[in-house]
Design an enzyme around this catalytic site. Structure first.
Site, PDB file in Angstrom:
ATOM      1  N   GLY A 118       0.835  -1.210   0.000  1.00  6.52           N
ATOM      2  CA  GLY A 118       0.000   0.000   0.000  1.00  6.52           C
ATOM      3  C   GLY A 118       0.860   1.246   0.000  1.00  6.52           C
ATOM      4  O   GLY A 118       0.422   2.320   0.421  1.00  6.52           O
TER       5      GLY A 118
ATOM      6  N   LYS B 105      -5.014  -0.566  11.480  1.00  9.34           N
ATOM      7  CA  LYS B 105      -6.402  -0.597  11.868  1.00  9.34           C
ATOM      8  C   LYS B 105      -7.265  -0.200  10.671  1.00  9.34           C
ATOM      9  O   LYS B 105      -6.725   0.432   9.765  1.00  9.34           O
ATOM     10  CB  LYS B 105      -6.655   0.341  13.048  1.00  9.34           C
ATOM     11  CG  LYS B 105      -6.381   1.822  12.697  1.00  9.34           C
ATOM     12  CD  LYS B 105      -6.906   2.753  13.727  1.00  9.34           C
ATOM     13  CE  LYS B 105      -8.287   3.222  13.391  1.00  9.34           C
ATOM     14  NZ  LYS B 105      -8.350   4.625  12.924  1.00  9.34           N
TER      15      LYS B 105
ATOM     16  N   HIS C 110      -8.201   3.843  20.097  1.00  9.71           N
ATOM     17  CA  HIS C 110      -7.253   4.738  20.778  1.00  9.71           C
ATOM     18  C   HIS C 110      -7.701   5.059  22.211  1.00  9.71           C
ATOM     19  O   HIS C 110      -6.922   4.930  23.164  1.00  9.71           O
ATOM     20  CB  HIS C 110      -7.094   6.046  20.011  1.00  9.71           C
ATOM     21  CG  HIS C 110      -6.709   5.872  18.567  1.00  9.71           C
ATOM     22  ND1 HIS C 110      -5.950   4.819  18.128  1.00  9.71           N
ATOM     23  CD2 HIS C 110      -6.960   6.627  17.462  1.00  9.71           C
ATOM     24  CE1 HIS C 110      -5.761   4.932  16.819  1.00  9.71           C
ATOM     25  NE2 HIS C 110      -6.373   6.012  16.397  1.00  9.71           N
TER      26      HIS C 110
ATOM     27  N   GLN D 106      -1.515  16.007  23.231  1.00  7.92           N
ATOM     28  CA  GLN D 106      -1.221  16.922  22.141  1.00  7.92           C
ATOM     29  C   GLN D 106      -2.262  18.031  22.122  1.00  7.92           C
ATOM     30  O   GLN D 106      -3.382  17.787  22.607  1.00  7.92           O
ATOM     31  CB  GLN D 106      -1.189  16.171  20.788  1.00  7.92           C
ATOM     32  CG  GLN D 106      -2.473  15.453  20.479  1.00  7.92           C
ATOM     33  CD  GLN D 106      -2.306  14.319  19.468  1.00  7.92           C
ATOM     34  OE1 GLN D 106      -1.380  13.530  19.542  1.00  7.92           O
ATOM     35  NE2 GLN D 106      -3.212  14.234  18.515  1.00  7.92           N
TER      36      GLN D 106
HETATM   37  P1  NDP Z   1      -5.369   4.472   1.132  1.00  6.38           P
HETATM   38  O1  NDP Z   1      -6.799   4.570   0.793  1.00  6.38           O
HETATM   39  O2  NDP Z   1      -4.463   5.576   0.742  1.00  6.38           O
HETATM   40  O3  NDP Z   1      -4.872   3.076   0.525  1.00  6.38           O
HETATM   41  C1  NDP Z   1      -3.511   2.652   0.490  1.00  6.38           C
HETATM   42  C2  NDP Z   1      -3.265   1.961  -0.834  1.00  6.38           C
HETATM   43  O4  NDP Z   1      -4.057   0.771  -0.879  1.00  6.38           O
HETATM   44  C3  NDP Z   1      -3.706   2.785  -2.022  1.00  6.38           C
HETATM   45  O5  NDP Z   1      -2.678   3.640  -2.458  1.00  6.38           O
HETATM   46  C4  NDP Z   1      -4.036   1.723  -3.051  1.00  6.38           C
HETATM   47  O6  NDP Z   1      -2.836   1.303  -3.674  1.00  6.38           O
HETATM   48  C5  NDP Z   1      -4.517   0.549  -2.218  1.00  6.38           C
HETATM   49  N1  NDP Z   1      -5.980   0.492  -2.204  1.00  6.38           N
HETATM   50  C6  NDP Z   1      -6.852   1.515  -1.992  1.00  6.38           C
HETATM   51  N2  NDP Z   1      -8.119   1.071  -2.033  1.00  6.38           N
HETATM   52  C7  NDP Z   1      -8.042  -0.249  -2.260  1.00  6.38           C
HETATM   53  C8  NDP Z   1      -9.007  -1.274  -2.399  1.00  6.38           C
HETATM   54  N3  NDP Z   1     -10.321  -1.022  -2.314  1.00  6.38           N
HETATM   55  N4  NDP Z   1      -8.574  -2.539  -2.637  1.00  6.38           N
HETATM   56  C9  NDP Z   1      -7.271  -2.794  -2.716  1.00  6.38           C
HETATM   57  N5  NDP Z   1      -6.305  -1.860  -2.597  1.00  6.38           N
HETATM   58  C10 NDP Z   1      -6.682  -0.621  -2.369  1.00  6.38           C
HETATM   59  O7  NDP Z   1      -5.278   4.170   2.673  1.00  6.38           O
HETATM   60  P2  NDP Z   1      -4.370   4.859   3.779  1.00  6.38           P
HETATM   61  O8  NDP Z   1      -2.973   4.892   3.320  1.00  6.38           O
HETATM   62  O9  NDP Z   1      -5.026   6.108   4.215  1.00  6.38           O
HETATM   63  O10 NDP Z   1      -4.539   3.835   4.972  1.00  6.38           O
HETATM   64  C11 NDP Z   1      -3.901   2.557   4.969  1.00  6.38           C
HETATM   65  C12 NDP Z   1      -4.229   1.853   6.270  1.00  6.38           C
HETATM   66  O11 NDP Z   1      -3.751   2.631   7.351  1.00  6.38           O
HETATM   67  C13 NDP Z   1      -5.731   1.703   6.499  1.00  6.38           C
HETATM   68  O12 NDP Z   1      -5.930   0.477   7.152  1.00  6.38           O
HETATM   69  C14 NDP Z   1      -6.073   2.874   7.402  1.00  6.38           C
HETATM   70  O13 NDP Z   1      -7.193   2.588   8.204  1.00  6.38           O
HETATM   71  C15 NDP Z   1      -4.807   2.969   8.243  1.00  6.38           C
HETATM   72  N6  NDP Z   1      -4.576   4.305   8.787  1.00  6.38           N
HETATM   73  C16 NDP Z   1      -4.433   5.387   7.968  1.00  6.38           C
HETATM   74  C17 NDP Z   1      -4.179   6.638   8.495  1.00  6.38           C
HETATM   75  C18 NDP Z   1      -3.968   7.816   7.617  1.00  6.38           C
HETATM   76  O14 NDP Z   1      -3.672   8.894   8.159  1.00  6.38           O
HETATM   77  N7  NDP Z   1      -4.075   7.687   6.301  1.00  6.38           N
HETATM   78  C19 NDP Z   1      -4.066   6.859   9.960  1.00  6.38           C
HETATM   79  C20 NDP Z   1      -4.216   5.648  10.740  1.00  6.38           C
HETATM   80  C21 NDP Z   1      -4.457   4.437  10.149  1.00  6.38           C
HETATM   81  P3  NDP Z   1      -2.780   0.680  -5.142  1.00  6.38           P
HETATM   82  O15 NDP Z   1      -4.055   1.024  -5.827  1.00  6.38           O
HETATM   83  O16 NDP Z   1      -1.579   1.317  -5.727  1.00  6.38           O
HETATM   84  O17 NDP Z   1      -2.618  -0.782  -4.900  1.00  6.38           O
HETATM   85  C1  BG6 Z   2      -6.637   7.742  13.225  1.00  5.72           C
HETATM   86  C2  BG6 Z   2      -8.035   8.071  12.801  1.00  5.72           C
HETATM   87  O1  BG6 Z   2      -6.562   6.422  13.688  1.00  5.72           O
HETATM   88  O2  BG6 Z   2      -6.278   8.617  14.293  1.00  5.72           O
HETATM   89  C3  BG6 Z   2      -8.133   9.525  12.363  1.00  5.72           C
HETATM   90  O3  BG6 Z   2      -8.387   7.224  11.709  1.00  5.72           O
HETATM   91  C4  BG6 Z   2      -7.653  10.426  13.482  1.00  5.72           C
HETATM   92  O4  BG6 Z   2      -9.472   9.858  12.017  1.00  5.72           O
HETATM   93  C5  BG6 Z   2      -6.276   9.988  13.926  1.00  5.72           C
HETATM   94  O5  BG6 Z   2      -7.616  11.753  12.961  1.00  5.72           O
HETATM   95  C6  BG6 Z   2      -5.818  10.775  15.141  1.00  5.72           C
HETATM   96  O6  BG6 Z   2      -4.465  10.504  15.344  1.00  5.72           O
HETATM   97  P1  BG6 Z   2      -3.478  11.647  15.833  1.00  5.72           P
HETATM   98  O7  BG6 Z   2      -2.192  10.951  16.079  1.00  5.72           O
HETATM   99  O8  BG6 Z   2      -3.404  12.643  14.722  1.00  5.72           O
HETATM  100  O9  BG6 Z   2      -4.098  12.221  17.059  1.00  5.72           O
END
Ligand code: NDP
Ligand code: BG6
Length: 461
Positions: free
Chosen positions: A17, A156, A248, A349
């Site tokens: 990812g 998560k 959290h 924070q």
């Molecule tokens: P994204 O939506 O950016 O997805 C990550 C990558 O997964 C994408 O670049 C894509 O890569 C692939 N992807 C997206 N949708 C799908 C799908 N439906 N099926 C298969 N592959 C898919 O997610 P995040 O990076 O925001 O989050 C990744 C994980 O981290 C999640 O579990 C999220 O809950 C967790 N998380 C995210 C946070 C954040 O700030 N973003 C904070 C805390 C936790 P490609 O198409 O190139 O394969």
């Molecule tokens: C992530 C949630 O797990 O925690 C977000 O998906 C939330 O919605 C974030 O904003 C909060 O984390 P932090 O470290 O920015 O307080």
């Protein structure tokens, strides 16, 4: 769970990812910090894996765009160049085994540069949870190292209620042992959260007031001034309870409420945190998707009658995350009856800090009572300390094989057990009516009724 070794050399991280938001914003910057401070094994390679076709230079630009030059380190540019030289990207697929075989071959070509036979691989699922099991399975079957340590880091959310969480834990456990699996809750990597155990058990006096004899109520608050911008799709299906309260805030709650562990080993600490399975859950007070306030009670002698109020919301007037322990009224008779209550406040924070709100004599000729604060502000008290970001702490803990900052399978199930009834109720399942949403304005303090809610559970402003 048997202890894992510290990984100190010959390591490849595979970030599945890597084209996504988490990878760019948090993971690759965290890995850079560990790299420049010498906390990554020697040698290390970091390989991004995802479906998107991205050329090498674009990938490097994407995953380093959020790394900021602090401006006070002459070595920074060289360090960043060094970091870029260990990064690469492989486009693949999440469900096609042959793509994982190609990835394995690619990793072997990198590992050919390692001295000796040891080959450690850390697989990070920075992916939507819908593909966690499939990718975990394929990593195990096609890319598992046969001559070193393998670790799987799972983001998560794991599941969206008790049944689905248990199913996912079970499905991943078919391929990965519990001691190889690191379930992220990044709040466990935050400085103040890690400090709670020390505050409770490295000070003789704190244990004397950490119970229902002295404490009236506890609030754990996660307020954010921004909305769900950019993540609306995910958030819409999750809601605030699944997004931050079930994980959290529930983790913070369990560390505040737990009994003293026999030792600080991950097993002993997590065993004590797991004691909160006895709670009879949350009342049906919170109904909105973007704001929720819920109350947990702990059925033991220490916490009899003490409400733990867990509240979180998006699009509020300020971003603040804090734990507020409010003590009972001072014995009456000597001073005015309405003097403030003492409070211990731990601010996660912005800006780590610990405050003790207490009453003192009004300075000067006055003999009245005034409420004031004793304040420990980390920036002032430890001006040169490096306080690592949560993801920096957690990646390092994965390398060290330290599970105490990760979520064990039984803890995850316990947290879902507490919140699944209210989630099913607010989802409109179980034949219950869907609650009427209470609206609040963007940038406000939250829904009307919040103050009454807190007062109902004993909080005195
Ligand atoms: P994204 O939506 O950016 O997805 C990550 C990558 O997964 C994408 O670049 C894509 O890569 C692939 N992807 C997206 N949708 C799908 C799908 N439906 N099926 C298969 N592959 C898919 O997610 P995040 O990076 O925001 O989050 C990744 C994980 O981290 C999640 O579990 C999220 O809950 C967790 N998380 C995210 C946070 C954040 O700030 N973003 C904070 C805390 C936790 P490609 O198409 O190139 O394969
Ligand atoms: C992530 C949630 O797990 O925690 C977000 O998906 C939330 O919605 C974030 O904003 C909060 O984390 P932090 O470290 O920015 O307080």
């Amino acid at each position: 769970m048997k202890g894992l070794s510290h990984i100190t050399k010959n390591t490849t991280f595979v970030i599945a990812g890597a084209s996504g938001d988490l990878a760019k914003k948090l993971l690759f910057p965290a890995l850079f910090t560990l790299f420049r401070r010498g906390y990554l094994p020697q040698p290390t390679y970091i390989v991004g894996y995802a479906r998107s076709k991205i050329d090498h230079d674009t990938f490097i630009a994407q995953v380093t765009a959020n790394i900021k030059d602090p401006g006070n380190d002459p070595d920074f540019v060289a360090q960043l160049d060094g970091y870029k030289s260990i990064l690469s990207y492989q486009a693949g697929s999440y469900d096609d085994g042959t793509k994982y075989d190609e990835l394995d071959k690619y990793l072997q070509s990198l590992e050919a540069n390692f001295p000796g036979e040891e080959r450690n691989r850390i697989f990070y699922l920075a992916l939507p949870s819908a593909v966690f099991v499939e990718v975990a399975k394929n990593f195990r079957e096609h890319v598992y190292s046969k001559s070193g340590s393998n670790r799987l880091v799972v983001e998560k959310p794991i599941g969206n209620d008790l049944d689905s969480a248990q199913q996912m834990v079970h499905d991943i456990a078919k391929f990965w042992m519990e001691d190889e699996t690191f379930r992220i809750d990044h709040y466990l990597g935050k400085e103040i959260v890690k400090n709670i155990l020390v505050l409770r058990w490295a000070n003789g006096f704190t244990s004397g007031f950490w119970d229902s004899d002295r404490i009236s109520n506890v609030q754990i608050t996660l307020n954010e001034s921004f909305g769900t911008e950019g993540r609306g799709g995910y958030f819409d299906s999750a809601g605030i309870i699944r997004d931050v309260i079930q994980n959290h805030l529930a983790q913070i709650f369990s560390i505040l409420a737990m009994e003293r562990p026999a030792t600080l080993s991950p097993k002993n600490v997590i065993d004590e945190k797991g004691g909160y399975t006895d709670d009879d859950g949350v009342p049906k007070d919170s109904t909105t998707a973007t704001y929720a306030a819920s109350v947990l009670w702990v059925n033991n002698k220490r916490w009899e009658g003490v409400p733990f109020i867990l509240k979180a919301g998006k699009a509020l007037n300020e971003s603040i995350v804090e734990i507020r322990i409010q003590f009972k009224d001072a014995p009456k008779g000597l001073y005015d009856d309405d003097i403030s209550r003492s409070e211990l406040i731990m601010r996660l924070q912005p800006g780590e800090a610990i405050f003790l709100k207490l009453n003192i004599k009004t300075p000067g000729f006055e003999s009245g009572v005034v409420s004031t604060e004793m304040k420990l502000n980390y920036k002032e008290t430890f001006p040169s300390a490096f306080i690592p970001a949560a993801y920096e702490v957690l990646v390092r803990d994965v390398l060290n094989g330290d599970h105490s900052t990760f979520v064990r399978d039984d803890e995850l199930v316990a947290a879902w057990k507490i919140f699944t009834p209210i989630l099913h109720w607010t989802d409109g399942k179980d034949g219950e009516p869907k609650p009427v949403p209470t609206k609040y304005k963007y940038g406000s303090r939250g829904p009307n009724g919040l103050d009454d809610f807190l007062a109902k559970y004993g909080y005195k402003a």
